[in-house]
Design a protein around this motif. Structure first.
Motif, PDB file in Angstrom:
ATOM      1  N   PRO A   1       0.814  -1.226   0.000  1.00 27.65           N
ATOM      2  CA  PRO A   1       0.000   0.000   0.000  1.00 27.65           C
ATOM      3  C   PRO A   1       0.849   1.277   0.000  1.00 27.65           C
ATOM      4  N   LEU A   2       1.981   1.238   0.695  1.00 32.08           N
ATOM      5  CA  LEU A   2       2.855   2.412   0.729  1.00 32.08           C
ATOM      6  C   LEU A   2       3.378   2.705  -0.678  1.00 32.08           C
ATOM      7  N   HIS A   3       3.816   1.656  -1.346  1.00 32.00           N
ATOM      8  CA  HIS A   3       4.300   1.809  -2.723  1.00 32.00           C
ATOM      9  C   HIS A   3       3.205   2.369  -3.628  1.00 32.00           C
ATOM     10  N   ASP A   4       2.012   1.778  -3.512  1.00 31.52           N
ATOM     11  CA  ASP A   4       0.928   2.192  -4.402  1.00 31.52           C
ATOM     12  C   ASP A   4       0.534   3.647  -4.169  1.00 31.52           C
TER      13      ASP A   4
ATOM     14  N   ALA B   1       3.933  11.721  12.022  1.00 32.05           N
ATOM     15  CA  ALA B   1       3.886  10.324  12.446  1.00 32.05           C
ATOM     16  C   ALA B   1       2.506   9.728  12.214  1.00 32.05           C
ATOM     17  N   VAL B   2       2.488   8.443  11.900  1.00 26.73           N
ATOM     18  CA  VAL B   2       1.251   7.665  11.869  1.00 26.73           C
ATOM     19  C   VAL B   2       1.468   6.508  12.815  1.00 26.73           C
ATOM     20  N   THR B   3       0.617   6.402  13.797  1.00 29.18           N
ATOM     21  CA  THR B   3       0.738   5.278  14.724  1.00 29.18           C
ATOM     22  C   THR B   3      -0.639   4.699  15.000  1.00 29.18           C
TER      23      THR B   3
ATOM     24  N   GLU C   1      -1.190   6.438   4.654  1.00 30.34           N
ATOM     25  CA  GLU C   1      -1.124   7.732   5.331  1.00 30.34           C
ATOM     26  C   GLU C   1       0.328   8.214   5.433  1.00 30.34           C
ATOM     27  N   SER C   2       1.246   7.287   5.723  1.00 35.35           N
ATOM     28  CA  SER C   2       2.650   7.701   5.849  1.00 35.35           C
ATOM     29  C   SER C   2       3.161   8.218   4.507  1.00 35.35           C
TER      30      SER C   2
END
Lengths: 331, 331
Positions: free
Chosen positions: B80-83, B152-154, B295-296
């Motif tokens: 998902p981060l890549h996309d 930050a995303v936590t 989100e990141s």
């Protein structure tokens, strides 16, 4: 300029062996590595791929083209490929194929990649020819395209398929089915061809109702199992195009309360780490997936160093690993 | 120059909302997005992150720092981060942490990265401070380090932990154990602290013999289960630091012929796709892992555009998902 050809001549080894020895390939003996290193030193041949790449104005970034990052097969390939590239002083850039994105050669240029590892090539893909025409070094990983020569690492299904088919025959299976990969990939095509040939040698065939094709993913296995079962109860043993497909089959069987292997035996291909779990224990056709991925890293780095060397096609053997998903057929 | 602050003022929204609206965040309403886009247009605020990045001589490559690519948690985060980065016109470069490699800021510089997503930060890590001192934009994903502010995303474990502890108490568990993550990570620390607090509220404690710590990996769970069992049979319910640890526990239980949940109930944290398999059906604390990763990506891209904006810390809620690994305690 001194080339690996000169080093090969002096060391008395083949040109691919020079590249492999200088990238510290585990299958090259220490004695050969020493001989090659001495010859390289004597001739002043640079073994520093990074220095070489940078000196000609190239980056040290290698792109890996993958289709589906959530697919465990790709996830398990990325780690060793990344680690081997890092060991050789290179960095990995992930590139996913999607209809929406720009053509691959444009993306390679835009991101200043030194080379590319292609792991998603279909037999009708235009990418290999485009990369070749632009002079972008690339290697095939796992799949190849006909017509465009390049360094390649692939797997030979034959030994493994022979072993499982012999075992299936010994156990008494006569209704064998298959969920093959896509027909437009060399891996899908080759595995299907070998399975059909070997079954034929045993006087067995695949009934059309017991054969499916689909992408190498979980859903193909899950949906495929249900479809096969609706057709007169399904085959007593299902050969799957890869482990991810087989994992889909095992989960569909668990959902439907179909006992594996008592009702249906299941065989995968790849031997992913998950297949070895106690909860899974998938019987499968195995090869050294880590080494295959690492080999592609070594090949692409060797290619950057020596753009005009002969292309190498390295083929890894397979073998059958019996675990808990194959038994005698239901009666 | 027009900043997002100006856009926020005109649109009547907060500054983080401007960034999120302009990166098409799914949790921002269409009406707000329209309002923000109109304000941006009226003020001549550029919404083209790529153009902006390139115009100041930056690449559009974002580095993701990961510890262990074979760990399913990271594998499931990468896709998902890549996309999302690709959707925003950026490319992903994987950087693994290893003692052997050069310090992170040097690698960031060497590879011309525009920004970094840190997913492996330990509380004593010097990386965040070094990146800050060099002016490299970065965001924390999942873990944070004290003392160095950044986007930050936590994930907030509290809701999910409350739900499973209430359920465990209702079922009659009194001997609860835990295999927590490493003490030097914010995620490990926070999850442990919340578990201890919530158990305490129910008048339950964790006996020292029933508590272990270890890296968030499969072996921690596999070895941990065996160790706990040697101690007076082990707890009747084991809370695991994450799903990968819980998968190690389930496999160790299967290997030893210990029935789950009849003998030992097991709870994970993360809700990985594998945990939903029919073969696994892990009861776990879930959150939207895909969205956290996406989100990141949005945060780091927004940060490139607006280096001086206030930092955002986005916290995702958790909830308990009951599947097949929790039941009443053995008697």
């Amino acid at each position: 300029m001194v080339t690996s050809r000169d080093v090969a001549r002096l060391a008395g080894v083949s040109q691919p062996t020079v590249s492999r020895a200088l990238t510290d390939h585990p299958r090259v003996s220490e004695a050969t590595k020493r001989k090659v290193r001495e010859a390289a030193r004597a001739l002043g041949y640079s073994t520093n791929a990074i220095g070489r790449a940078l000196s000609v104005g190239r980056s040290n970034r290698i792109g890996l083209v993958v289709a589906d990052l959530e697919n465990q097969f790709y996830a398990n390939m990325i780690a060793p490929l990344h680690d081997e590239l890092e060991r050789l002083g290179h960095e990995l850039v992930l590139i996913t194929e999607s209809a929406a994105s720009a053509p691959l050669p444009e993306r390679v240029a835009a991101h200043g990649l030194a080379g590319v590892v292609l792991s998603t090539t279909t037999v009708d893909s235009v990418q290999p020819a485009r990369l070749r025409d632009r002079g972008v070094p690339f290697v095939y990983l796992n799949r190849v395209a006909p017509g465009v020569r390049a360094d390649a690492v692939t797997v030979d299904p034959e030994t493994g398929v022979r072993e499982i088919v012999a075992e299936a025959v010994r156990l008494g299976h006569t209704r064998i089915g298959a969920i093959f990969g896509p027909r437009n990939t060399s891996t899908g095509e080759l595995r299907e061809q070998v399975v059909r040939e070997v079954l034929d040698e045993h006087g067995l065939g695949l009934a059309q109702r017991d054969v499916l094709h689909g992408p190498f993913d979980f859903d193909t296995g899950r949906d495929g199992f249900r479809t096969l079962r609706e057709r007169a109860g399904g085959p007593t043993l299902v050969l799957c195009g890869n482990d991810v497909v087989a994992l889909g089959v095992l989960n569909a069987a668990a959902e439907s309360g179909v006992p594996v292997p008592e009702h249906t035996s299941v065989v995968g291909f790849d031997d992913l780490p998950t297949s070895r779990w106690a909860l899974v224990r998938l019987s499968t056709i195995a090869y050294d997936l880590d080494e295959v991925a690492r080999e592609s890293a070594r090949l692409v780095v060797a290619r950057l160093r020596e753009p005009d060397a002969e292309t190498a096609h390295i083929v890894y053997p397979t073998h059958y690993v019996a675990r808990s998903t194959v038994s005698a057929p239901r009666t």
